[in-house]
Design an enzyme around this catalytic site. Structure first.
Site: not given
Ligand code: F6P
Length: 547
Positions: A204, A264, A381
């Site tokens: 940007k 952004g 897990h």
């Protein structure tokens, strides 16, 4: 913060205290319509928050809070292009990027709709040229690999969306380089053919240290292989700083602009989405924008009681400010959404990680929680142990599709999608239900353990339950669905930020570290500590530069 807001927060705290020991399972037992009452939908997009500890009274109070904080008024101001980003004196109009409407929307004397349409058309022309092979590399080879060089909002959004839309990916391979660690660029390009590689420099501001360094190194790599004259065919840029792009030497017909009213972390819908368009094509990119727009229309017009971003935001406020939960986990049961938690981290934590109000006064309530996550079932897990049995409850946001793409390919994979859904539902059910010590002991005895062992082990097998979760379900992760999910979370951030009275659209908190890094670079390169460094940093500097 108004007295009315404080009053509602006090009423919410009283509600919470009065129901401290109430179990969510009992709320379900008492009310057979709880799922209907505490869920909302937009077509196939369903938000279920019935497994949180809200009652109808709580929800009414939270809706009062939204009204008292002026969510509706501020929402209108945002859509109208008012400069609600007060510290940067800017409008906040990422919604205009996905609005297909053509009636003029004037912001600071400029019709932003015309600008958006023009850049989208330029992006589509360029993307079609690269995808069809009419726009070639310097030696005449078609482009096979696109490397996006950007960081933060100029990386996370397009990287997340490219992965999310993998089943629609029929363009050149896409790669994303963000880290200033040269390993990221080196590992990405070392096996690529410069003659068929296109770099997109996405920034940007076009000043970000990481992006500018990686862009310079990529340019040098290309020039070494193909010569200076090849740069024009192998570079494109996306930025709001068109003067700086010109100075870098990228031809104007390969520069795609956007505007200071696009933050952004809200920019994946703008030209920052160019690598996504190159991967999936302009039509799919348009579907992505359409999905975002559908949620904009809903957010703007649906009553607060049925408004998905409002409800998701209010549940967030309940957990953060009333229940006191410091983090929230986002767990997509969707492998293609693996990068969504990282994307949401920037969206949420850069937006609402603030400590003063719009007026610059210390904010009276806890603001943005830590947002984190990994895809399910992997998280089960790894860290779900703590979510089920740790000492601090962590609200979880599950995302799950009714149908996966893989299941179309193979009956075994269809079964795996059923397993995915079963696991997702099982986790939220287990978190809510829990398991008492009596049940744990009975199970141990039934499994043949003796009384002593059952008494000893049972406490370890207790799940407290009533642990909150929200489930967001959708039919299938296509571009439209992805657009809706992203816009849902963007507006949720807006709702929460409005209730806290903070500016969700600046990010001054990233500045200090950037400034110090610039000051420190000469010290690192010379090995001589700069003035004013703490003994810790001076010692570390010496250790790291000694050899
Ligand atoms: O450092 C934070 C930040 O400014 C983000 O807000 C932004 O998305 C990122 O850096 C990259 O900035 P730019 O697109 O200007 O290179």
């Amino acid at each position: 913060m108004s007295a009315k807001i404080d009053d509602v927060f006090m009423a919410l705290a009283a509600d919470h205290a009065a129901r401290k020991d109430q179990r969510v399972a009992d709320l379900f037992a008492k009310d057979p319509d709880r799922f209907t009452a505490f869920s909302a939908r937009l077509d196939d997009l369903l938000l279920d928050f019935s497994k949180c500890s809200l009652t109808a009274d709580t929800l009414a109070l939270l809706l009062d809070l939204a009204r008292a904080a002026g969510v509706e008024e501020r929402r209108e101001a945002m859509f109208a292009g008012v400069h609600i980003n007060v510290t940067e004196d800017r409008a906040v109009l990422h919604t205009a990027l996905r609005d297909p409407g053509t009636s003029p929307l004037n912001v600071d004397g400029q019709d932003v709709r015309a600008d958006v349409a023009q850049v989208l058309a330029e992006m589509a022309r360029f993307a079609e040229g690269i995808r069809s092979g009419t726009l070639k590399g310097w030696t005449g080879k078609p482009i096979a690999d696109v490397v996006n060089i950007g960081i933060g909002g100029s990386d996370l959004g397009p990287a997340m969306a490219t992965l999310a839309l993998a089943p629609y990916h029929d363009g050149p391979r896409a790669h994303y380089v963000s880290n200033v660690d040269g390993a990221h660029l080196y590992d990405t390009i070392r096996d690529l053919d410069p003659a068929s590689t296109l770099f997109i420099v996405a920034s940007k501001t076009f000043t970000t240290q990481e992006t500018m360094s990686n862009a310079a190194s990529a340019r040098a790599w290309l020039v070494e292989a193909l010569g200076e004259q090849a740069v024009g065919n192998h570079f494109a840029a996306v930025s709001t700083a068109l003067d700086k792009v010109a100075a870098f030497g990228i031809a104007p017909d390969r520069v795609f602009g956007f505007w200071d009213w696009v933050g952004g972390r809200y920019s994946v819908w703008s030209a920052i989405g160019l690598p996504v368009m190159l991967a999936v094509g302009p039509a799919n990119f348009r579907r992505f924008l359409d999905g975002g727009h559908a949620v904009d229309v809903h957010f703007r017009h649906a009553p607060l009681e049925q408004n998905l971003p409002v409800l998701l935001g209010l549940v967030g406020i309940w957990h953060r400010d009333v229940c006191g939960y410091a983090t929230r986990a986002v767990i997509p049961y969707d492998q293609h959404l693996s990068r969504l938690p990282a994307y949401f981290q920037q969206l949420d934590m850069e937006s609402n990680g603030k400590r003063v109000t719009l007026e610059g006064k210390p904010v009276a309530y806890d603001t943005g929680p830590v947002m984190w996550g990994e895809p399910g079932t992997n998280g089960q897990h790894a860290f779900f142990q703590l979510i089920h049995q740790g000492t601090s409850p962590i609200p979880v946001e599950f995302l799950i599709a009714a149908h996966g793409h893989a299941e179309e390919k193979d009956p075994l994979l269809k079964r795996q999608h059923a397993m995915l859904i079963a696991n997702c539902l099982a986790q939220s059910e287990a978190l809510m239900r829990g398991r008492t010590e009596e049940v744990a002991k009975a199970q141990l005895l039934a499994a043949g353990r003796d009384e002593e062992a059952a008494d000893r082990i049972a406490p370890h097998r207790v799940f407290p339950g009533s642990r909150p979760s929200v489930t967001i379900a959708y039919d299938k992760l296509d571009p439209y669905a992805l657009g809706r999910i992203i816009a849902l979370y963007e507006h949720r951030v807006f709702v929460e930020g409005t209730i806290w009275g903070i500016n969700s659209f600046d990010q001054w908190g990233v500045e200090l570290g950037k400034e110090l890094a610039n000051t420190l670079l000469p010290a690192v390169e010379s090995g001589k500590p700069s003035d004013g460094l703490s003994a810790s940093s001076a010692g570390l500097l010496q250790h790291l530069t000694a050899g």
